[in-house]
Design an enzyme around this catalytic site. Sequence first.
Site, PDB file in Angstrom:
ATOM      1  N   TYR A  11       0.817  -1.218   0.000  1.00  0.00           N
ATOM      2  CA  TYR A  11       0.000   0.000   0.000  1.00  0.00           C
ATOM      3  C   TYR A  11       0.854   1.273   0.000  1.00  0.00           C
ATOM      4  O   TYR A  11       0.776   2.101  -0.924  1.00  0.00           O
ATOM      5  CB  TYR A  11      -0.910  -0.069   1.225  1.00  0.00           C
ATOM      6  CG  TYR A  11      -1.786   1.114   1.524  1.00  0.00           C
ATOM      7  CD1 TYR A  11      -2.493   1.776   0.534  1.00  0.00           C
ATOM      8  CD2 TYR A  11      -1.942   1.540   2.844  1.00  0.00           C
ATOM      9  CE1 TYR A  11      -3.324   2.846   0.840  1.00  0.00           C
ATOM     10  CE2 TYR A  11      -2.784   2.596   3.167  1.00  0.00           C
ATOM     11  CZ  TYR A  11      -3.467   3.255   2.158  1.00  0.00           C
ATOM     12  OH  TYR A  11      -4.287   4.305   2.470  1.00  0.00           O
ATOM     13  N   ALA A  74       8.704  -3.351   3.988  1.00  0.00           N
ATOM     14  CA  ALA A  74       8.280  -4.741   4.109  1.00  0.00           C
ATOM     15  C   ALA A  74       8.120  -5.146   5.572  1.00  0.00           C
ATOM     16  O   ALA A  74       9.076  -5.102   6.343  1.00  0.00           O
ATOM     17  CB  ALA A  74       9.291  -5.658   3.429  1.00  0.00           C
ATOM     18  N   ASN A  92      10.040 -11.930  10.715  1.00  0.00           N
ATOM     19  CA  ASN A  92       9.838 -11.139   9.499  1.00  0.00           C
ATOM     20  C   ASN A  92      10.168  -9.667   9.702  1.00  0.00           C
ATOM     21  O   ASN A  92      10.856  -9.053   8.876  1.00  0.00           O
ATOM     22  CB  ASN A  92       8.399 -11.282   9.005  1.00  0.00           C
ATOM     23  CG  ASN A  92       8.193 -10.622   7.651  1.00  0.00           C
ATOM     24  OD1 ASN A  92       8.828 -11.017   6.675  1.00  0.00           O
ATOM     25  ND2 ASN A  92       7.326  -9.634   7.590  1.00  0.00           N
ATOM     26  N   TYR A 140       3.914  -6.280  17.428  1.00  0.00           N
ATOM     27  CA  TYR A 140       4.176  -5.496  16.213  1.00  0.00           C
ATOM     28  C   TYR A 140       4.974  -4.240  16.543  1.00  0.00           C
ATOM     29  O   TYR A 140       6.016  -3.969  15.934  1.00  0.00           O
ATOM     30  CB  TYR A 140       2.856  -5.132  15.530  1.00  0.00           C
ATOM     31  CG  TYR A 140       2.993  -4.048  14.494  1.00  0.00           C
ATOM     32  CD1 TYR A 140       3.772  -4.244  13.356  1.00  0.00           C
ATOM     33  CD2 TYR A 140       2.355  -2.812  14.663  1.00  0.00           C
ATOM     34  CE1 TYR A 140       3.906  -3.237  12.409  1.00  0.00           C
ATOM     35  CE2 TYR A 140       2.483  -1.816  13.722  1.00  0.00           C
ATOM     36  CZ  TYR A 140       3.254  -2.029  12.598  1.00  0.00           C
ATOM     37  OH  TYR A 140       3.402  -1.028  11.660  1.00  0.00           O
ATOM     38  N   LYS A 144       9.127  -3.114  15.620  1.00  0.00           N
ATOM     39  CA  LYS A 144       9.536  -1.865  14.970  1.00  0.00           C
ATOM     40  C   LYS A 144      10.508  -1.090  15.861  1.00  0.00           C
ATOM     41  O   LYS A 144      11.480  -0.491  15.375  1.00  0.00           O
ATOM     42  CB  LYS A 144       8.310  -1.017  14.650  1.00  0.00           C
ATOM     43  CG  LYS A 144       7.454  -1.565  13.533  1.00  0.00           C
ATOM     44  CD  LYS A 144       8.147  -1.464  12.183  1.00  0.00           C
ATOM     45  CE  LYS A 144       7.198  -1.767  11.046  1.00  0.00           C
ATOM     46  NZ  LYS A 144       7.806  -1.573   9.719  1.00  0.00           N
ATOM     47  N   ASN A 169      -2.451   5.531  11.722  1.00  0.00           N
ATOM     48  CA  ASN A 169      -3.195   4.727  10.755  1.00  0.00           C
ATOM     49  C   ASN A 169      -3.110   5.312   9.351  1.00  0.00           C
ATOM     50  O   ASN A 169      -3.716   6.345   9.055  1.00  0.00           O
ATOM     51  CB  ASN A 169      -4.665   4.629  11.188  1.00  0.00           C
ATOM     52  CG  ASN A 169      -4.822   3.812  12.444  1.00  0.00           C
ATOM     53  OD1 ASN A 169      -3.944   3.773  13.294  1.00  0.00           O
ATOM     54  ND2 ASN A 169      -5.952   3.147  12.578  1.00  0.00           N
ATOM     55  N   GLY A 280      -3.510  -5.923  23.277  1.00  0.00           N
ATOM     56  CA  GLY A 280      -2.522  -5.084  22.615  1.00  0.00           C
ATOM     57  C   GLY A 280      -3.036  -3.780  22.044  1.00  0.00           C
ATOM     58  O   GLY A 280      -2.252  -2.961  21.560  1.00  0.00           O
ATOM     59  N   ASP A 281      -4.345  -3.547  22.060  1.00  0.00           N
ATOM     60  CA  ASP A 281      -4.886  -2.300  21.529  1.00  0.00           C
ATOM     61  C   ASP A 281      -4.757  -1.179  22.561  1.00  0.00           C
ATOM     62  O   ASP A 281      -5.146  -1.336  23.715  1.00  0.00           O
ATOM     63  CB  ASP A 281      -6.357  -2.462  21.147  1.00  0.00           C
ATOM     64  CG  ASP A 281      -6.545  -3.047  19.763  1.00  0.00           C
ATOM     65  OD1 ASP A 281      -5.550  -3.112  19.017  1.00  0.00           O
ATOM     66  OD2 ASP A 281      -7.675  -3.427  19.430  1.00  0.00           O
TER      67      ASP A 281
END
Length: 335
Positions: A11, A74, A92, A140, A144, A169, A280-281
């Site tokens: 995206y 990626a 990943n 996640y 990062k 977002n 996790g939110d």
Amino acid sequence: MNIFVSGGAGYIGSATAEALLSAGHSVTVFDSLVTGHRPAVPAGAHFVCADLADARALEDALALGRFDAVMHFAAFIEAGESMREPGRFFKNNFANSVALMDAAVRVGVKSFVLSSTAAVYQSSEQPLSEDSPLGPTNVYGQTKLMTEQALEWYRQIHGLHFAALRYFNASGALPGRGEAHQPESHLIPRVLQIALGKADAATIYGTDYPTPDGTCIRDYVHLGDLVSAHLLALHALDERDRLVYTLGSGHGFSVRQVIDAARQVSGHPIPVVEMPRRPGDSARLVASSARIRAELGWRPEHDDIHAILASAWEWHRTHPDGYAEDSQKRSEAAQ
């Protein structure tokens, strides 16, 4: 410049690759197509279909030319999934990123731009800035943050200039470019798929957060504004060896507010189903982009949630099957 774009079939990566080409740069896109789309790779870019975990393929791709910079998009991006499959994300998002750093340094790449995330921060009622406390609430965000920390060591040890862009977002669309995840889980494309009759209802995960309407608040950044920030950061690395910026419109919108705006933009009722919170939110993530505004002159041009949704609605209305339509058209044209 000659730019290596990992994740350039995704995206944000594909939109950035297109902007780089339009600015006169040479672009090589490296993407496994696990989540990316071949038709999203812009015409004019050299494309290598391979995984960053494939050391030989990565080495061969970087040997194709003398690259001035790597722009690294990626990654797996689903926070909820990262809490169910942490090992997959560490491999990943972190291990493959380190492999890319190693390979880039070996061939003499001088600059590295990381597509990072605001998920590196602790949740806060105050707008988040580069000085806000770090503290990912999901794997996640942790991957990062670890990648950013590794880049700092590569800067100190190898002299690799780097920029880390921590954004909220990503949303909205540009002509011919929009979100197309399979399956779709991001809020804006999800609710617009419901308007198109491709899904039954929007799911609200958690209605008891400490926010005005009980649902999570997020800062939505338009795709075009993210692309411009990446290009500004790339060029700024000619003079600076370390750039860390938070990106956001500065406006927070709750899940309910986004759904209401989608109803207005699409003209369709969008039913909802309320579910418990997801692990996790964070309750609230809104950005203060004062630093990148002051230092690089970045100005988001699409900070109205209705305008963001309108651009996304145009994409989904004209591309109801995402890039699958473009792939089919190319196949038919080749016959």
